[in-house]
Design a protein around this motif. Structure first.
Motif, PDB file in Angstrom:
ATOM      1  N   VAL A  73       0.851  -1.180   0.000  1.00  0.00           N
ATOM      2  CA  VAL A  73       0.000   0.000   0.000  1.00  0.00           C
ATOM      3  C   VAL A  73       0.891   1.235   0.000  1.00  0.00           C
ATOM      4  N   PHE A  74       0.575   2.201  -0.854  1.00  0.00           N
ATOM      5  CA  PHE A  74       1.334   3.448  -0.901  1.00  0.00           C
ATOM      6  C   PHE A  74       0.978   4.293   0.328  1.00  0.00           C
ATOM      7  N   ALA A  75       1.957   5.069   0.818  1.00  0.00           N
ATOM      8  CA  ALA A  75       1.723   5.941   1.973  1.00  0.00           C
ATOM      9  C   ALA A  75       0.610   6.947   1.656  1.00  0.00           C
ATOM     10  N   ALA A  76       0.594   7.418   0.441  1.00  0.00           N
ATOM     11  CA  ALA A  76      -0.468   8.303  -0.056  1.00  0.00           C
ATOM     12  C   ALA A  76      -0.751   7.880  -1.493  1.00  0.00           C
ATOM     13  N   PRO A  77      -1.956   8.109  -2.003  1.00  0.00           N
ATOM     14  CA  PRO A  77      -2.237   7.746  -3.397  1.00  0.00           C
ATOM     15  C   PRO A  77      -1.233   8.419  -4.339  1.00  0.00           C
ATOM     16  N   LEU A  78      -0.805   7.677  -5.355  1.00  0.00           N
ATOM     17  CA  LEU A  78       0.166   8.181  -6.321  1.00  0.00           C
ATOM     18  C   LEU A  78      -0.516   8.396  -7.667  1.00  0.00           C
ATOM     19  N   ALA A  79      -0.076   9.435  -8.368  1.00  0.00           N
ATOM     20  CA  ALA A  79      -0.627   9.739  -9.690  1.00  0.00           C
ATOM     21  C   ALA A  79       0.195   9.028 -10.758  1.00  0.00           C
ATOM     22  N   PHE A  80      -0.491   8.444 -11.711  1.00  0.00           N
ATOM     23  CA  PHE A  80       0.115   7.768 -12.855  1.00  0.00           C
ATOM     24  C   PHE A  80      -0.603   8.269 -14.103  1.00  0.00           C
ATOM     25  N   THR A  81      -0.035   7.951 -15.222  1.00  0.00           N
ATOM     26  CA  THR A  81      -0.715   8.189 -16.486  1.00  0.00           C
ATOM     27  C   THR A  81      -0.523   6.969 -17.369  1.00  0.00           C
ATOM     28  N   THR A  82      -1.470   6.774 -18.275  1.00  0.00           N
ATOM     29  CA  THR A  82      -1.392   5.641 -19.191  1.00  0.00           C
ATOM     30  C   THR A  82      -1.729   6.100 -20.605  1.00  0.00           C
ATOM     31  N   THR A  83      -1.121   5.448 -21.550  1.00  0.00           N
ATOM     32  CA  THR A  83      -1.438   5.702 -22.956  1.00  0.00           C
ATOM     33  C   THR A  83      -2.446   4.679 -23.462  1.00  0.00           C
ATOM     34  N   GLY A  84      -3.046   3.978 -22.558  1.00  0.00           N
ATOM     35  CA  GLY A  84      -4.083   2.995 -22.909  1.00  0.00           C
ATOM     36  C   GLY A  84      -3.917   1.731 -22.090  1.00  0.00           C
ATOM     37  N   SER A  85      -4.742   1.595 -21.062  1.00  0.00           N
ATOM     38  CA  SER A  85      -4.714   0.410 -20.203  1.00  0.00           C
ATOM     39  C   SER A  85      -6.133  -0.076 -19.965  1.00  0.00           C
ATOM     40  N   GLU A  86      -6.282  -1.369 -19.830  1.00  0.00           N
ATOM     41  CA  GLU A  86      -7.583  -1.936 -19.478  1.00  0.00           C
ATOM     42  C   GLU A  86      -7.771  -1.809 -17.969  1.00  0.00           C
ATOM     43  N   LEU A  87      -8.953  -1.371 -17.591  1.00  0.00           N
ATOM     44  CA  LEU A  87      -9.302  -1.261 -16.176  1.00  0.00           C
ATOM     45  C   LEU A  87     -10.132  -2.488 -15.818  1.00  0.00           C
ATOM     46  N   TRP A  88      -9.648  -3.249 -14.837  1.00  0.00           N
ATOM     47  CA  TRP A  88     -10.270  -4.511 -14.423  1.00  0.00           C
ATOM     48  C   TRP A  88     -10.873  -4.379 -13.036  1.00  0.00           C
ATOM     49  N   TRP A  89     -11.910  -5.169 -12.773  1.00  0.00           N
ATOM     50  CA  TRP A  89     -12.501  -5.288 -11.439  1.00  0.00           C
ATOM     51  C   TRP A  89     -12.620  -6.768 -11.117  1.00  0.00           C
ATOM     52  N   TYR A  90     -12.286  -7.117  -9.875  1.00  0.00           N
ATOM     53  CA  TYR A  90     -12.449  -8.496  -9.426  1.00  0.00           C
ATOM     54  C   TYR A  90     -13.818  -8.612  -8.776  1.00  0.00           C
ATOM     55  N   ASP A  91     -14.682  -9.435  -9.354  1.00  0.00           N
ATOM     56  CA  ASP A  91     -16.016  -9.676  -8.817  1.00  0.00           C
ATOM     57  C   ASP A  91     -15.883 -10.746  -7.732  1.00  0.00           C
ATOM     58  N   PRO A  92     -16.010 -10.347  -6.463  1.00  0.00           N
ATOM     59  CA  PRO A  92     -15.803 -11.320  -5.392  1.00  0.00           C
ATOM     60  C   PRO A  92     -16.944 -12.314  -5.234  1.00  0.00           C
ATOM     61  N   VAL A  93     -18.096 -12.021  -5.804  1.00  0.00           N
ATOM     62  CA  VAL A  93     -19.215 -12.956  -5.726  1.00  0.00           C
ATOM     63  C   VAL A  93     -18.981 -14.104  -6.707  1.00  0.00           C
ATOM     64  N   GLN A  94     -18.710 -13.765  -7.963  1.00  0.00           N
ATOM     65  CA  GLN A  94     -18.456 -14.767  -8.991  1.00  0.00           C
ATOM     66  C   GLN A  94     -17.003 -15.248  -8.978  1.00  0.00           C
TER      67      GLN A  94
END
Length: 170
Positions: free
Chosen positions: A75-96
């Motif tokens: 875990v970062f001490a504080a949120p860090l800023a990043f940039t992307t030139t194109g990344s897929e954003l994923w979510w883990y569905d904990p139910v399924q």
């Protein structure tokens, strides 16, 4: 014509008194080395003893299921800023218990932790996502919104992007 059978002749059917075994009732004394055969009575039915109820293992919360997917989480001490030139954003569905792609992001985003995704061995950044607001992803399908709701979330979820050459810190 009469046929006489001689019990002492070799072709006779009469038993030889020298080799004859006396019938069991004639024997009054048992041999002390005699071991009786086991009883031919049917065996007794096995006794079923009640077992102590073993409680089921505790159910994991949805957040615990998500954390189990994150190996070596830092875990970062504080949120860090990043940039992307194109990344897929994923979510883990904990139910399924499966990863779901939410969409593709371009530009700045915030990371709050770094981890290795279990099962894939790939480094990822944990990204907080405000549902249908953040990073230009504002049109999630109703089915996906329902999955998020069933998992107990409404406004914010923890998502992730894979670390690659298309991601740089700001």
């Amino acid at each position: 014509m009469t046929i006489a059978i001689d019990p002492t002749s070799p072709g006779s059917l009469a038993p030889d008194p020298a080799t004859a075994v006396p019938p069991p009732e004639a024997s009054a004394v048992l041999d002390p080395t005699f071991t009786p055969l086991p009883s031919l009575d049917p065996p007794h039915a096995p006794e079923i003893l009640p077992t102590l109820a073993v409680p089921p293992p505790p159910q994991l919360t949805y957040e615990e299921r998500w954390r189990l997917q994150q190996l070596d989480r830092q875990v970062f001490a504080a949120p860090l800023a990043f940039t992307t030139t194109g990344s897929e954003l994923w979510w883990y569905d904990p139910v399924q218990q499966q990863s779901v792609i939410l969409g593709r992001i371009n530009g700045p985003f915030v990371g709050q932790a770094r981890f290795i995704l279990r099962g894939q061995g790939v480094e990822a950044l944990e990204v907080p996502y405000q549902v249908n607001v953040s990073y230009g992803l504002t049109a999630l399908s109703p089915a996906l919104l329902e999955r998020i709701r069933v998992a107990g979330f409404s406004d914010w979820i923890e998502t992730y992007v894979f670390v690659g050459s298309n991601i740089t810190p700001l």
